[in-house]
Design a protein around this motif. Structure first.
Motif, PDB file in Angstrom:
ATOM      1  N   TYR A   6      73.134 -48.116 -24.881  1.00  0.00           N
ATOM      2  CA  TYR A   6      73.940 -49.276 -24.505  1.00  0.00           C
ATOM      3  C   TYR A   6      72.983 -50.447 -24.494  1.00  0.00           C
ATOM      4  O   TYR A   6      72.009 -50.461 -23.746  1.00  0.00           O
ATOM      5  N   SER A  46      73.227 -44.413 -21.743  1.00  0.00           N
ATOM      6  CA  SER A  46      71.939 -44.805 -21.155  1.00  0.00           C
ATOM      7  C   SER A  46      71.518 -46.147 -21.741  1.00  0.00           C
ATOM      8  O   SER A  46      72.139 -46.647 -22.683  1.00  0.00           O
ATOM      9  N   PHE A  47      70.447 -46.692 -21.192  1.00  0.00           N
ATOM     10  CA  PHE A  47      69.916 -47.947 -21.739  1.00  0.00           C
ATOM     11  C   PHE A  47      69.307 -47.753 -23.132  1.00  0.00           C
ATOM     12  O   PHE A  47      68.949 -48.720 -23.793  1.00  0.00           O
ATOM     13  N   MET A  48      69.182 -46.494 -23.576  1.00  0.00           N
ATOM     14  CA  MET A  48      68.728 -46.239 -24.954  1.00  0.00           C
ATOM     15  C   MET A  48      69.861 -46.496 -25.943  1.00  0.00           C
ATOM     16  O   MET A  48      69.618 -46.762 -27.117  1.00  0.00           O
ATOM     17  N   ASN A  54      76.364 -52.530 -14.935  1.00  0.00           N
ATOM     18  CA  ASN A  54      74.925 -52.287 -14.880  1.00  0.00           C
ATOM     19  C   ASN A  54      74.120 -53.253 -14.024  1.00  0.00           C
ATOM     20  O   ASN A  54      73.132 -53.843 -14.494  1.00  0.00           O
ATOM     21  N   GLY A  64      65.361 -48.054 -11.734  1.00  0.00           N
ATOM     22  CA  GLY A  64      66.611 -48.659 -12.211  1.00  0.00           C
ATOM     23  C   GLY A  64      67.228 -47.910 -13.372  1.00  0.00           C
ATOM     24  O   GLY A  64      68.330 -48.228 -13.803  1.00  0.00           O
ATOM     25  N   CYS A  65      66.501 -46.930 -13.913  1.00  0.00           N
ATOM     26  CA  CYS A  65      67.093 -46.151 -15.003  1.00  0.00           C
ATOM     27  C   CYS A  65      66.404 -44.807 -15.067  1.00  0.00           C
ATOM     28  O   CYS A  65      65.523 -44.512 -14.260  1.00  0.00           O
ATOM     29  N   ASP A  66      66.822 -43.986 -16.002  1.00  0.00           N
ATOM     30  CA  ASP A  66      66.211 -42.670 -16.132  1.00  0.00           C
ATOM     31  C   ASP A  66      65.725 -42.445 -17.557  1.00  0.00           C
ATOM     32  O   ASP A  66      65.567 -41.326 -18.001  1.00  0.00           O
ATOM     33  N   THR A  67      65.516 -43.556 -18.279  1.00  0.00           N
ATOM     34  CA  THR A  67      65.058 -43.423 -19.667  1.00  0.00           C
ATOM     35  C   THR A  67      63.859 -44.315 -19.955  1.00  0.00           C
ATOM     36  O   THR A  67      63.578 -44.624 -21.104  1.00  0.00           O
ATOM     37  N   ILE A  92      64.159 -55.070 -17.855  1.00  0.00           N
ATOM     38  CA  ILE A  92      65.527 -55.598 -17.911  1.00  0.00           C
ATOM     39  C   ILE A  92      65.873 -56.273 -16.590  1.00  0.00           C
ATOM     40  O   ILE A  92      65.605 -55.727 -15.513  1.00  0.00           O
ATOM     41  N   ARG A 142      69.387 -58.150 -14.898  1.00  0.00           N
ATOM     42  CA  ARG A 142      70.806 -58.388 -15.162  1.00  0.00           C
ATOM     43  C   ARG A 142      71.282 -59.691 -14.523  1.00  0.00           C
ATOM     44  O   ARG A 142      72.387 -60.138 -14.808  1.00  0.00           O
ATOM     45  N   ASP A 170      71.775 -41.941 -10.534  1.00  0.00           N
ATOM     46  CA  ASP A 170      70.833 -42.275 -11.592  1.00  0.00           C
ATOM     47  C   ASP A 170      71.588 -43.101 -12.626  1.00  0.00           C
ATOM     48  O   ASP A 170      72.806 -43.276 -12.527  1.00  0.00           O
ATOM     49  N   ARG A 171      70.880 -43.671 -13.570  1.00  0.00           N
ATOM     50  CA  ARG A 171      71.543 -44.605 -14.493  1.00  0.00           C
ATOM     51  C   ARG A 171      72.593 -43.886 -15.337  1.00  0.00           C
ATOM     52  O   ARG A 171      73.640 -44.442 -15.657  1.00  0.00           O
ATOM     53  N   SER A 172      72.330 -42.632 -15.680  1.00  0.00           N
ATOM     54  CA  SER A 172      73.313 -41.893 -16.480  1.00  0.00           C
ATOM     55  C   SER A 172      74.617 -41.733 -15.707  1.00  0.00           C
ATOM     56  O   SER A 172      75.700 -41.872 -16.272  1.00  0.00           O
ATOM     57  N   GLN A 224      63.395 -47.457 -19.570  1.00  0.00           N
ATOM     58  CA  GLN A 224      63.760 -48.678 -20.282  1.00  0.00           C
ATOM     59  C   GLN A 224      63.673 -49.932 -19.421  1.00  0.00           C
ATOM     60  O   GLN A 224      63.381 -51.016 -19.917  1.00  0.00           O
ATOM     61  N   PRO A 269      71.118 -49.047  -8.993  1.00  0.00           N
ATOM     62  CA  PRO A 269      72.251 -48.118  -9.069  1.00  0.00           C
ATOM     63  C   PRO A 269      72.890 -47.948  -7.693  1.00  0.00           C
ATOM     64  O   PRO A 269      72.277 -48.252  -6.671  1.00  0.00           O
TER      65      PRO A 269
END
Lengths: 154, 788
Positions: B711, B707-709, B199, A39-42, A134, A136, B286-288, A44, B203
């Motif tokens: 936002y 990113s979620f970092m 979000n 769901g993300c690339d960091t 997370i 949503r 991807d999320r970005s 999180q 994705p």
């Protein structure tokens, strides 16, 4: 390409991977275990949480090769003999999921919370422990209830 | 009420597959011989494309093709469209800048699509993309909504002066100005409605596949409305005729508006599959990329005024809003700050005079379109902030000021198009105040103060317009399509039922709720009902899910199809039991003849319809009926949310200590699912109020919150549990009496939070999101002022 070998959901598996192949890619692409999500690339969101040797890890930031010889459990390995695990059943009973995308990670995180913090969980404990996941859709209200309920029934 | 019928708290039929990891989302689907797409995106907010050199990339290992906007143009494909035309105040049409799926001359926001690299693997496509050499001539950019129309600002589209898409107005200006001239009190606010990113946790994905032999395209994609996607791709972009284009939206992991639209990526992947000879082309965001290219939400600057007489009666409301459209008009972007926003500026109140102007502007940012609530959260925020501040300024209790102005007679025609059909705003306010223990608040405030905490309470009495229909009405306002819904109820020979619906479920639980309706009406177990959606080859044309419309519009279509099924089954049952139709009753799944012991189960009648050995005269075999439903009005869910906060003066951290929501959604089919929708909506509204902001650097136009970092999505420990209550006035414009519940929380919550925060702080000057930093600074400013 190196070969990685591990035990996933009770089955010994191996496959060709690149050095950079992530555990989530190995699970989803090599083994077609698509219940583990990205769901993300960091690192999180926690949609990718699986258990490696009994510990919750984010498979999106774990190299497949680093799980060499490990015992991996994914969401597909949680229900037994077609019966939902009490944690899964609690998510269903408490409407702890909507779109279902974060759900595998939430269930795996919930199981890990119970393992570390016990079966009697306070709401604040669950909320704090879910900082790496997370959702949503649900506003967490019913996820918190689900984990509390599931824990008490394990 | 049966255990599984209307009103029952039924656990969801779809849950088992999601809970065991067996959901089928787009990214879980892989086709034989599949390739992977990676997009080359603009690193600049605004630049001229001087040259694209793809030679190195084309030779990179595993690269199948590199395609650009020139290739798209060569194949004659049209650009992306906006399906809602807004007229300016002077009657002239809005100005829509061209929106090619791959940029040709210029890039207009960071992340704008420049080229696509198709590779044997994602890694090879990505490595190839690194080698695409794009020469840009950087240009100045404007990203802030308040600056877009200023003199000297760079143009987003060369042909569009002052970056102005439209200057629109609604209501009577002169009458409203006169009302203000008579006012005893005027409350004026400057409001920023912060830019947000939807979000959904899944994705977006596009998997396009072309079969040369049949000249047929298939697109698997994360869509809230696959038929609308097909319509746009076919009729406007020119991909293929509709009969040669299948769109499948399987399990979709949340949408919140952002998956309504037809984007560049699905267009390009579908086209690219043909271009490379028919191998499937897959793109998974991807999320970005989602932050860069999914349509964003909100982003308004508003000045609003409320005129009151000496008794606190509202005489008029005036607003001027500038709305950011981003660089291009997304699919429904133009409707959001106009017909979904200003038409709700009457709130729950009897306001004789309303005038609102909306200027929509282009900036060098990602397109902005509908996000959960879409215009209505912005309207509610304007109205409910004005009411709360006016109450404080005039020394009237905020609940009392609202009560003095409630609409109490229905239908009520507002001065801004909407005709409220029913409601009871006193009932929801009363219940919410009781549940929130409003009377005890001042004691709690004092107690908190003794512990060094600032406690505040805020109301939000929202109303929304849902369904986004009738078709003729939206057509007259500029919609390019009708917004009805379709259903087909297929009874199988053994009495099981498949419902084919044009609605789409991406978390809302339609497989359960819709089955409850069928179970209730036909008296068959829930397990014998399947809901089919999300595939244009299986399901008849439908309009999809957004605007809280699936209950009021989608289920009504199902209900109408059930009416027809029941009528035909009754005819057959009457014939078989040798009774006149008027003597046959249908209840609990059985047809019975009044005053006899003759009885036939629904399943027996279904079998008889398909065996067809003994049918009434002039009756065709089979039992399958379709219906389209176009409602006669919007629906108007409304309610009262009360937020109570406690602020730590030392850190500026706002904690929500109590949330009370009382909603009137009309009849409720499944309370468990409805409560879940309210919870999620509130969470997104609290996110807007306290944590979330999409920020572009004002000079460079770079996306800071990518990113979620960066936002701040609300986490479990940012949010409270919620106390919910329900009142009910049945909706008169559909037979089920339902109004819709999906967006209510997101509409109500931001105003409730900010009203509570400003109550705690004693200052109105707090913009969303009210982060600890902003709140702490406000506390310091207050202290400094008090000391002076």
């Amino acid at each position: 390409m190196p070969i990685v070998t591990m035990n996933v959901n009770g089955k010994d598996v191996s496959g060709d991977v690149e050095g950079r192949t992530l555990l989530v890619e190995f699970l989803r692409e090599n083994l077609s275990l698509t219940g583990t999500h990205v769901g993300c690339d960091t690192s999180q969101c926690g949609a990718c949480v699986v258990h490696v040797d009994g510990k919750a890890v984010k498979s999106c930031s774990t190299l497949a090769l680093s799980a060499e010889g490990a015992k991996v459990t994914t969401i597909e390995g949680v229900a037994r003999n077609g019966e939902l695990h009490p944690m899964q059943a609690a998510f269903k009973a408490n409407h702890g999921l909507q779109c279902g995308f974060c759900t595998p990670g939430m269930v795996m995180a919930g199981l890990d919370i119970v393992k570390r913090r016990g079966k009697k969980l306070k709401e604040e404990t669950i909320r704090a422990e879910l900082e790496g996941n997370i959702c949503r859709c649900t506003g967490y209200h019913n996820i918190v209830k689900s984990i509390q309920d599931g824990a008490s029934k394990m | 009420m049966s255990d599984t019928g209307i009103g029952a708290r039924v656990v969801r039929k779809e849950d088992n597959r999601f809970l065991t990891g067996r959901g089928k989302y787009c990214d879980d689907i892989n086709l034989a011989n599949q390739t992977y797409a990676y997009f080359v995106r603009s690193p600049h907010a605004h630049a001229k494309i001087v040259k694209i050199n793809a030679k190195k990339a084309e030779k990179s290992p595993g690269v199948v093709a590199v395609l650009t906007g020139a290739d798209l143009a060569e194949d004659g494909l049209g650009g992306l469209i906006c399906g809602w035309s807004i007229n300016n105040k002077d009657g002239s049409p809005m100005k829509a800048g061209a929106h090619p799926a791959l940029a040709t001359d210029k890039v207009r926001h960071v992340g704008d699509h420049v080229a696509v690299v198709i590779g044997e693997s994602l890694a090879e496509a990505r490595a190839g993309a690194e080698l695409v050499d794009v020469k840009y001539k950087e240009l100045d950019a404007v990203v802030e909504v308040g600056k877009a129309r200023k003199r000297g600002m760079p143009r987003v589209h060369d042909e569009i002066a002052k970056n102005t898409c439209y200057e629109w107005a609604i209501g009577e200006k002169d009458a409203t100005d006169k009302a203000f001239a008579k006012a005893d009190h005027v409350t004026k606010l400057n409001i920023t409605n912060n830019r947000l990113v939807a979000n959904p946790m899944e994705p977006r994905v596009a998997l396009g596949s072309y079969e040369p032999a049949e000249e047929h395209f298939t697109l698997y994609t994360t869509s809230q409305n696959p038929h609308v996607a097909r319509l746009i791709l076919s009729a406007f972009i020119g991909m293929a005729p509709e009969n040669k284009l299948r769109v499948i939206a399987p399990d979709v992991g949340g949408g919140f508006g952002s998956k309504i639209f037809v984007y560049a990526e699905e267009t390009v992947c579908l086209w690219a599959s043909k271009r490379i000879g028919g191998r499937p082309v897959k793109w998974t965001s991807d999320r970005s990329e989602a932050f860069l290219c999914d349509a964003h939400g909100r982003d308004h600057e508003t000045t609003a005024e409320l005129a009151l007489d000496k008794d606190g009666k509202i005489l008029g409301l005036r607003a001027h809003t500038t709305a950011n459209m981003g660089a291009y008009l997304s699919t429904f972007a133009s409707a959001v700050p106009t017909y979904l926003y200003a038409t709700l500026l009457s709130g729950q109140y009897n306001i004789a005079n309303i005038y609102a102007e909306v200027d929509a502007v282009y900036t060098h940012t990602a397109p902005v379109d509908a996000y959960r609530g879409a215009g209505r959260p912005e309207a509610c925020f304007v109205v409910e902030r004005l009411l709360e501040v006016a109450a404080r300024e005039t020394g009237v209790d905020p609940a009392e000021l609202r009560r003095r102005n409630f609409v109490r007679e229905f239908p009520h025609q507002t001065p801004v198009i909407m005709c409220y059909d029913t409601g009871d705003f006193d009932a929801s306010l009363d219940m919410a105040m009781e549940m929130a223990d409003y009377k005890g608040f001042e004691d709690r405030r004092k107690k908190a103060a003794r512990q060094g905490k600032l406690r505040g309470i805020g109301f939000s009495n929202y109303i929304e317009a849902c369904g986004i229909a009738p078709s003729a009405a939206v057509g007259s306002l500029g919609a390019g399509v009708g917004l009805w819904e379709s259903a087909e109820v297929r009874v199988n020979p053994v009495g099981t039922v498949e419902v084919l619906t044009g609605s789409h479920s991406h978390g809302q639980g339609h497989e359960t709720t819709f089955a409850q309706l069928v179970s209730d009406r036909l008296g068959i177990p829930l397990e014998q009902v399947s809901i089919v959606h999300g595939d244009t080859d299986k399901v008849q044309m439908g309009m999809g899910t957004y605007g809280s419309r699936s209950g009021a519009v989608g289920m009504t279509a199902i209900s109408k199809a059930i009416d027809k099924v029941e009528a035909k089954a009754r005819k057959i049952a009457s014939h078989l039991m040798e009774a006149s139709e008027s003597d046959v009753e249908f209840s609990g799944g059985n047809f019975t003849v009044k005053g006899t012991d003759k009885s036939l189960a629904f399943g027996e009648v279904a079998l008889a319809a398909y065996v067809a050995h003994n049918m009434p005269e002039d009756t065709e075999p089979g039992l399958k009926e379709g219906a389209f439903h176009d409602p006669s009005n919007f629906t108007f869910p409304a309610g009262c949310h009360i937020c109570e906060v406690e602020i730590d003066a030392e850190t500026g951290v706002t904690k929500i200590v109590k949330w009370t929501a009382v909603d009137d959604f009309g009849k409720i089919i499944n309370p468990m699912i409805v409560e879940g929708q309210v919870h999620g909506g509130i969470a997104q509204g609290v996110g807007q109020a306290l944590t979330e902001a999409c920020i572009y650097d004002p000079d460079s136009g770079q996306l800071i919150t990518g990113s979620f970092m960066d936002y701040c999505m609300p986490r479990a420990d940012d949010l409270p549990s919620y106390d919910l209550g329900f009142t009910e006035t049945a909706c008169p414009s559909n037979p089920l009496g339902v109004k819709g519940c999906g967006e209510a929380g997101a509409i109500a919550a931001p105003a409730a939070v900010i009203n509570a925060v400003t109550d705690a702080l004693g200052t109105e000057d707090i913009s969303m999101p009210a982060t600890p930093n902003k709140v702490w600074n406000a506390i310091q400013a207050n202290a400094k002022q008090a000391a002076e």
